[in-house]
Design a protein around this motif. Structure first.
Motif, PDB file in Angstrom:
ATOM      1  N   GLN A 188      -1.242   7.364 -13.440  1.00 39.11           N
ATOM      2  CA  GLN A 188      -2.176   7.694 -12.365  1.00 39.11           C
ATOM      3  C   GLN A 188      -1.376   8.019 -11.107  1.00 39.11           C
ATOM      4  O   GLN A 188      -0.553   7.226 -10.658  1.00 39.11           O
ATOM      5  N   TYR A 189      -1.635   9.175 -10.544  1.00 38.89           N
ATOM      6  CA  TYR A 189      -0.909   9.643  -9.364  1.00 38.89           C
ATOM      7  C   TYR A 189      -1.844   9.567  -8.162  1.00 38.89           C
ATOM      8  O   TYR A 189      -2.865  10.260  -8.105  1.00 38.89           O
ATOM      9  N   ILE A 190      -1.521   8.696  -7.204  1.00 41.67           N
ATOM     10  CA  ILE A 190      -2.326   8.529  -5.994  1.00 41.67           C
ATOM     11  C   ILE A 190      -1.605   9.219  -4.853  1.00 41.67           C
ATOM     12  O   ILE A 190      -0.449   8.910  -4.558  1.00 41.67           O
ATOM     13  N   HIS A 249       1.183  -2.925  -3.770  1.00 44.98           N
ATOM     14  CA  HIS A 249       0.902  -3.047  -5.202  1.00 44.98           C
ATOM     15  C   HIS A 249       1.756  -4.147  -5.821  1.00 44.98           C
ATOM     16  O   HIS A 249       1.271  -4.971  -6.605  1.00 44.98           O
ATOM     17  N   ALA A 250       3.039  -4.171  -5.459  1.00 41.37           N
ATOM     18  CA  ALA A 250       3.919  -5.225  -5.972  1.00 41.37           C
ATOM     19  C   ALA A 250       3.458  -6.601  -5.512  1.00 41.37           C
ATOM     20  O   ALA A 250       3.449  -7.570  -6.284  1.00 41.37           O
ATOM     21  N   PHE A 289      -7.163  -0.160  -5.585  1.00 40.63           N
ATOM     22  CA  PHE A 289      -6.741   0.477  -6.834  1.00 40.63           C
ATOM     23  C   PHE A 289      -6.369  -0.566  -7.886  1.00 40.63           C
ATOM     24  O   PHE A 289      -6.674  -0.407  -9.069  1.00 40.63           O
ATOM     25  N   ALA A 290      -5.712  -1.638  -7.463  1.00 41.50           N
ATOM     26  CA  ALA A 290      -5.290  -2.668  -8.411  1.00 41.50           C
ATOM     27  C   ALA A 290      -6.476  -3.468  -8.939  1.00 41.50           C
ATOM     28  O   ALA A 290      -6.487  -3.873 -10.101  1.00 41.50           O
ATOM     29  N   LYS A 326     -12.096   8.279   1.033  1.00 44.37           N
ATOM     30  CA  LYS A 326     -13.137   9.232   0.643  1.00 44.37           C
ATOM     31  C   LYS A 326     -12.746   9.963  -0.647  1.00 44.37           C
ATOM     32  O   LYS A 326     -13.574  10.181  -1.539  1.00 44.37           O
ATOM     33  N   LYS A 327     -11.469  10.297  -0.754  1.00 42.28           N
ATOM     34  CA  LYS A 327     -10.985  11.053  -1.910  1.00 42.28           C
ATOM     35  C   LYS A 327     -11.126  10.265  -3.208  1.00 42.28           C
ATOM     36  O   LYS A 327     -11.458  10.837  -4.257  1.00 42.28           O
ATOM     37  N   TYR A 328     -10.876   8.951  -3.161  1.00 40.51           N
ATOM     38  CA  TYR A 328     -10.802   8.165  -4.392  1.00 40.51           C
ATOM     39  C   TYR A 328     -11.959   7.188  -4.579  1.00 40.51           C
ATOM     40  O   TYR A 328     -11.980   6.454  -5.575  1.00 40.51           O
TER      41      TYR A 328
END
Length: 648
Positions: free
Chosen positions: A88-90, A105-106, A473-474, A501-503
């Motif tokens: 998955q490319y964010i 994320h880590a 996202f996580a 808004k995009k995701y």
């Protein structure tokens, strides 16, 4: 179900290594990957191979921004996405956001965070996020483009010495100069990031990105490596385990100072504290390790902390530091006051902040599990009971501080206090550098299963927005709350509403709440000018242009709520938590509310007075609002002493 943490002791059987780690947190343990036959990648490019290899390292999501220096690699990412074999490319709005998202994320997952950027300009923009990873001990791998091999050192367009650029921030940085080298560089980057807990950087020149991949042969100068993660469940020798247990057993007033490095060791920390009769303090990034309903957990220490934590440190005779690099030595015990032991996976940070008697290089969870069978249950719990009683008094003080009203705007404490009351189960809260970190420390209480974080030792502004999005996202099913000041929001934070808004449609639970503390001031710096240097506020530098932040959210199709009076706070927060979507609370707050330390030092008071005497343009409001806060704290403490509602 609410867990109860009684002060009275009960006999239990201790499992040395319980299966439960911190909820939602993936432990960094070795994962055996079945590596595909190399023939499958024989006709592929170096870029194709790198994408496959990072997947073998467990990567499912990357945060990137494209550019021609990484053009071949970006093309391979696109091809893998179309083939259904990619990650998955964010793509947020800026490379700095990519770096901060990878670090977040880590922090939130325990996995390696990965960010991708083009050559010089894009690579440079990653630096702030990578320094955040370095200073908070997080495994991140950055993959950056570079001009072609023949261009290196020739002053061509966007060519710079990236290895030199990243040398200070990275635990490992290497340029891939041939297909035969790619496997070893990728594996070494991930392995080093995991073991040394920091960012690693892989530089891939543009022409190398498109070279045909070949299988490394058993020959001189060629390394054949594996994509197997090393174990970090390090346990010190038995003699050190016994010495640590003996030191803790001999203490009568034991305090645990717990940092983010103890994430995943919640049960072990609580069991060790139960046996030792210890009070618990958490560093700001360690809030999530110990649930807030543990009665002898007094939250943070220092300017962002509590008075019970300060009293613990002042009176303890034994200090146990667990996975923390707490940097404020002025709040630690006096030399010789307390015997101390430290457990940490970062050996260079052992014994650094306080003259410890024992330094155990090891994983907090595994090491505590080894120590616990040797701890003796203390029959006298008076120390722990005192800590718990003082914490009840402190929570009453914080509630009273939140109820104060100010003439020049909403009380920011009230906003965060009301947010905390409504946090749903397993919520995630992010805080920014500045006064929002003070309100986060003083008013946010993370219950069991909740997560929370911020940029710690770097304390970079604006990080709470990319942190919140990375958390979403996580954990797309969870409610995420971002708290941020208006100065930080104006940096790149406002842009990230576009990323949301995009995701947004990809998140199963779209609830994301952004709380903007709108006081038209770089508040933390204003207070630091007064309290640290005795200087008046310099409004030319400190004033923040007022913007309709709620209107900006509405322009993008989100819910915007403006709060201009304290009477509107509860309804606004209720509305935000009842909205199944994105809500921005634009709270027009007073700029003079003091982020008071739990104990006003002489230096703090002296410097503030000097600043006011030098002609602070906000002097009248500062004096009035600080006086109200101090009176409130004093009244609550007296009530607590007299048993009139402030105490246990």
């Amino acid at each position: 179900m609410l867990r109860i943490y009684p002060l009275a002791r009960a006999e239990t059987t201790v499992n040395p290594l319980p299966a439960r780690a911190h909820p939602g947190y993936v432990s960094r343990v070795p994962v055996m990957h079945r590596q595909p036959p190399f023939e499958r990648l024989f006709m592929a490019t170096v870029s194709d191979f790198v994408i496959q290899r990072i997947k073998e390292w467990g990567v499912t999501r990357v945060f990137g921004y494209p550019g021609d220096g990484a053009g071949e690699f970006d093309g391979a990412l696109g091809k893998a996405e179309r083939d259904g074999t990619g990650v998955q490319y964010i793509r947020p709005t800026h490379e700095e956001i990519c770096g901060l998202m990878a670090t977040a994320h880590a922090k939130f997952t325990g996995e390696v965070g990965v960010c991708i950027a083009t050559s010089s300009p894009g690579a440079f923009h990653l630096l702030n996020g990578l320094y955040d990873a370095q200073m908070d001990n997080q495994p991140v791998v950055a993959i950056v483009g570079q001009q072609g091999l023949n261009a290196l050192g020739t002053f061509t367009m966007q060519e710079s010495n990236l290895e030199r650029v990243f040398a200070d921030v990275a635990v490992y940085v290497q340029t891939i100069v041939s297909p035969e080298q790619a496997q070893a560089v990728v594996d070494t980057a991930f392995r080093t990031a995991l073991v040394r807990l920091g960012p690693a950087v892989i530089v891939i020149p543009h022409d190398v990105q498109g070279m045909k991949m070949v299988e490394p042969a058993p020959e001189n100068w060629v390394s054949r490596s594996s994509a197997i993660a090393p174990s970090t469940a390090v346990v010190p020798p038995e003699a050190e385990i016994l010495a640590a247990a003996r030191l803790i057993n001999e203490g009568k007033k034991v305090t645990f100072l717990v940092g983010h490095g103890a994430t995943g060791a919640t049960d072990e920390v609580l069991e060790a504290a139960r046996l030792a009769g210890a009070g618990i303090i958490t560093a700001l990034r360690g809030k999530q390790v110990v649930p807030s309903d543990v009665p002898f957990h007094t939250q943070q220490l220092g300017l962002l902390g509590s008075l019970p934590s300060l009293h613990q440190i002042t009176d303890c005779d034994t200090l146990v530091l667990l996975g923390t690099n707490y940097p404020y030595g002025q709040f630690l015990p006096k030399t010789g006051q307390a015997r101390a032991v430290q457990i940490d996976l970062k050996p260079e940070q052992l014994g650094l902040r306080y003259p410890t008697e024992l330094n155990l290089w090891g994983d907090v969870r595994a090491t505590l599990a080894a120590i616990i069978p040797h701890l003796e249950a203390k029959p006298d719990l008076s120390w722990q009971q005192k800590v718990a009683t003082e914490m009840v008094e402190w929570e009453n003080e914080m509630a009273a501080q939140a109820e104060l009203t100010y003439d020049d705007g909403v009380n920011p404490r009230r906003v965060i206090h009301e947010v905390n009351k409504r946090l749903p189960a397993r919520a995630i809260v992010t805080a920014d550098a500045g006064t929002t970190a003070d309100w986060y420390g003083h008013h946010i209480r993370l219950r069991d299963g909740m997560l929370g974080d911020l940029s710690g030792r770097l304390a970079t502004m604006m990080a709470s927005m990319p942190y919140a999005i990375a958390a979403k996202f996580a954990y797309p099913e969870r409610t995420v709350v971002c708290t941020i000041g208006d100065g930080a929001f104006q940096m790149l934070g406002m842009n990230e509403l576009i990323t949301i808004k995009k995701y947004l449609s990809s998140w199963s639970n779209p609830q994301l709440i952004i709380v903007v503390i709108h006081n038209n001031d770089l508040g933390q710096v204003s207070w630091e000018m007064r309290t640290e240097d005795g200087n008046p506020v310099w409004r030319t530098a400190q004033d923040v242009e007022s913007v309709d932040y709620a209107g900006w959210a509405e322009l993008l199709g989100f819910t915007g709520i403006r709060v201009r009076d304290d009477s509107e706070v509860e309804a606004a927060v209720d509305a935000a938590f009842s909205t199944q979507g994105v809500t921005l609370i634009d709270a027009y707050c007073s700029r003079n509310v003091p982020p008071l330390p739990p104990h006003i030092t002489f230096e703090f008071a002296k410097n503030t007075a000097k600043a006011l005497l030098k002609g602070d343009p906000l002097a009248l409001g500062v004096v009035r609002d600080s006086a109200e806060a101090l009176v409130s704290e004093g009244v609550e403490r007296v009530k607590g002493k007299l048993g009139l509602g402030g105490g246990a």
